[in-house]
Design an enzyme around this catalytic site. Structure first.
Site, short mmCIF file in Angstrom:
data_model
loop_
_atom_site.label_atom_id
_atom_site.label_comp_id
_atom_site.label_asym_id
_atom_site.label_seq_id
_atom_site.Cartn_x
_atom_site.Cartn_y
_atom_site.Cartn_z
N ARG A 55 0.77 -1.27 -0.02
CA ARG A 55 0.24 0.17 -0.10
C ARG A 55 0.98 1.05 -0.20
NH1 ARG A 55 -2.77 -4.05 1.62
NH2 ARG A 55 -0.51 -4.60 2.39
N ARG A 104 10.94 4.27 4.95
CA ARG A 104 10.23 2.99 5.75
C ARG A 104 11.44 2.40 6.46
NH1 ARG A 104 5.53 -1.23 4.61
NH2 ARG A 104 4.47 0.58 5.29
N HIS A 131 3.25 5.15 12.65
CA HIS A 131 3.03 4.97 11.17
C HIS A 131 1.89 5.88 10.90
CE1 HIS A 131 2.47 3.30 7.38
NE2 HIS A 131 1.99 2.00 7.56
N GLN A 134 -0.64 6.22 7.86
CA GLN A 134 -1.71 5.19 8.04
C GLN A 134 -2.75 5.82 8.92
OE1 GLN A 134 -2.16 1.77 6.77
NE2 GLN A 134 -4.27 2.38 7.40
N ASN A 162 3.47 0.08 16.43
CA ASN A 162 3.57 1.40 15.74
C ASN A 162 2.27 2.01 15.17
OD1 ASN A 162 3.19 -0.54 13.89
ND2 ASN A 162 5.14 -0.24 12.65
N ASP A 226 -4.45 -4.72 14.07
CA ASP A 226 -3.25 -4.83 13.19
C ASP A 226 -2.92 -6.27 13.11
OD1 ASP A 226 -1.17 -4.36 11.38
OD2 ASP A 226 -0.06 -3.06 12.95
N THR A 227 -1.53 -6.50 12.44
CA THR A 227 -0.77 -7.81 12.63
C THR A 227 -0.39 -7.89 13.99
OG1 THR A 227 0.95 -8.96 11.95
CG2 THR A 227 1.43 -6.88 11.88
N ILE A 229 2.43 -9.59 14.55
CA ILE A 229 3.72 -9.94 14.48
C ILE A 229 4.44 -9.04 13.09
CG2 ILE A 229 5.57 -11.56 13.39
CD1 ILE A 229 2.31 -13.12 14.17
N CYS A 266 -5.09 -1.82 8.98
CA CYS A 266 -4.38 -1.19 8.15
C CYS A 266 -3.73 -2.12 6.88
CB CYS A 266 -2.95 -0.54 8.82
SG CYS A 266 -1.91 -1.80 9.39
N ARG A 293 -5.26 5.96 1.61
CA ARG A 293 -3.72 6.12 1.68
C ARG A 293 -3.19 6.88 0.81
NH1 ARG A 293 -0.38 3.05 4.76
NH2 ARG A 293 1.04 4.39 3.98
N1 CP Z 1 -0.55 -0.57 5.58
C1 CP Z 1 0.29 -0.53 5.19
O1 CP Z 1 1.31 0.33 5.48
O2 CP Z 1 0.62 -1.39 3.99
P1 CP Z 1 2.20 -1.85 3.34
O3 CP Z 1 3.04 -2.38 4.61
O4 CP Z 1 1.60 -2.83 2.38
O5 CP Z 1 2.75 -0.54 2.91
N1 NVA Z 2 2.60 -2.93 12.49
C1 NVA Z 2 2.79 -3.47 11.00
C2 NVA Z 2 2.00 -2.43 10.15
C3 NVA Z 2 2.40 -2.83 8.54
C4 NVA Z 2 1.70 -1.91 7.62
C5 NVA Z 2 4.58 -3.61 11.05
O1 NVA Z 2 4.93 -2.64 11.38
O2 NVA Z 2 4.91 -4.40 10.27
#
Ligand code: CP
Ligand code: NVA
Length: 308
Positions: A55, A104, A131, A134, A162, A226-227, A229, A266, A293
């Site tokens: 994204r 990033r 982040h 986001q 984050n 969110d994830t 991991i 996200c 986004r």
């Molecule tokens: N949500 C987000 O930042 O996704 P990506 O890791 O695919 O950029």
């Molecule tokens: N918290 C996750 C967000 C991914 C968009 C990470 O940092 O991997």
């Protein structure tokens, strides 16, 4: 004029955040109407990626291209950084080519170092700590759905990561209550808790931190996860999946939420965080959130370059 970076929403006032959201809405309207709008003609942005992205990469490249600018994708196998060249030297060179440097990264201090060495504004495309792009997209989605942000209650069920940190510094400032459920040992950073609590007191909103997802979700209008991991934590997979047992967002959990609840994530998403019934329901605004986004990153780039 001193350059302005976009590293965390903690650095921006509620008026500035709302102003970026308004600009994002205007940009969406322009794109929807196929209007030609090229304030970035002749301008460029470098995008350093120390981690994967779908994204962030695609929305930024596409949005900057629409605005008439050029975004350069710089993956870790593409440039000298980290192998033959330091961050300091890389920053000093890139800012002589590019009007904005976007990155990033792992450690948030990498962005701070970039900021010190670069005369071009730095935009955070995700760090281990924050982040912010986001959360602008999330807020745009929430505001479109509810009409305004003030007075809403947002619940987080998941990792103290984050994405949560960025919600924590932004939501109370915008007059939103925030209720957070994280498992023991996975709570957000103390430093961010302090910022969030202070904003909550100043803005007379609720701040709740608990280990009980049902308590967090109770009467909430927006449920976010969110994830479990994040990128860079792959080695912790087993331990985390165990620790997050009982944190899956599902309809049973959401029966405690406000009747008008919406769900955000996200992405990328795994089913253990949120089941298919919620994720693919019409209360899940994750696709609109992903689309937003693009408009929000465009708004941020224009603001950082004083072009809107
Ligand atoms: N949500 C987000 O930042 O996704 P990506 O890791 O695919 O950029
Ligand atoms: N918290 C996750 C967000 C991914 C968009 C990470 O940092 O991997």
């Amino acid at each position: 004029m001193k350059k302005r970076d976009f590293l965390t929403l903690a650095d921006f006032s509620s008026e500035e955040i709302l102003d970026m959201l308004d600009e994002a809405v205007r940009l969406k309207q322009k794109m929807d109407n196929n209007e030609i709008y090229t304030p970035l003609k002749g301008r460029s942005a470098s995008m350093i990626f120390q981690k994967r992205s779908t994204r962030t990469r695609v929305s930024t490249e596409t949005g900057i291209s629409y605005l008439g600018g050029h975004a350069l994708f710089l993956g870790m196998d593409d440039i000298q950084l980290g192998k033959n060249e330091t961050l300091k030297d890389t920053a000093r060179v890139l800012c002589r080519y590019n009007d904005v440097i976007m990155a990033r990264v792992f450690g948030h201090e990498t962005l701070e170092e970039l900021s010190e060495e670069s005369s071009s504004p730095i935009v955070n495309l995700l760090s281990d700590k924050y982040h912010p792009l986001q959360i602008l997209a999330d807020l745009m989605t929430i505001r479109r759905n509810f009409g305004e942000l003030k007075g809403l209650t947002l619940a987080w069920v998941g990792d103290g990561n984050n994405v949560l940190h960025s919600l924590m510094v932004a939501c109370p400032k915008l007059g939103m209550n925030i209720k957070i459920a994280t498992p023991k040992n996975y709570s957000p950073l103390e430093e961010v808790i302090e910022i969030s609590k202070k904003e909550a007191i100043e803005n007379n909103v609720e701040f709740v931190l608990t280990e009980d997802p049902v308590e967090a979700v109770k009467n909430a209008n927006i449920i976010v996860t969110d994830t479990w991991i994040s990128m860079g934590q792959d080695d912790e997979y087993q331990a985390r999946v165990k620790a997050f047992d009982g944190y899956q967002v599902n309809m049973e959990m959401l029966s405690n939420a406000s009747d008008d609840w919406i769900f955000l994530h996200c992405l990328p998403r795994k089913p253990h965080e949120v089941d298919d019934e919620v994720f693919y329901s019409n209360r899940s605004l994750v696709w609109e959130e992903a689309e937003n986004r693009m408009y929000t990153v465009m708004a941020v780039v224009l603001k950082m370059l004083n072009l809107s």
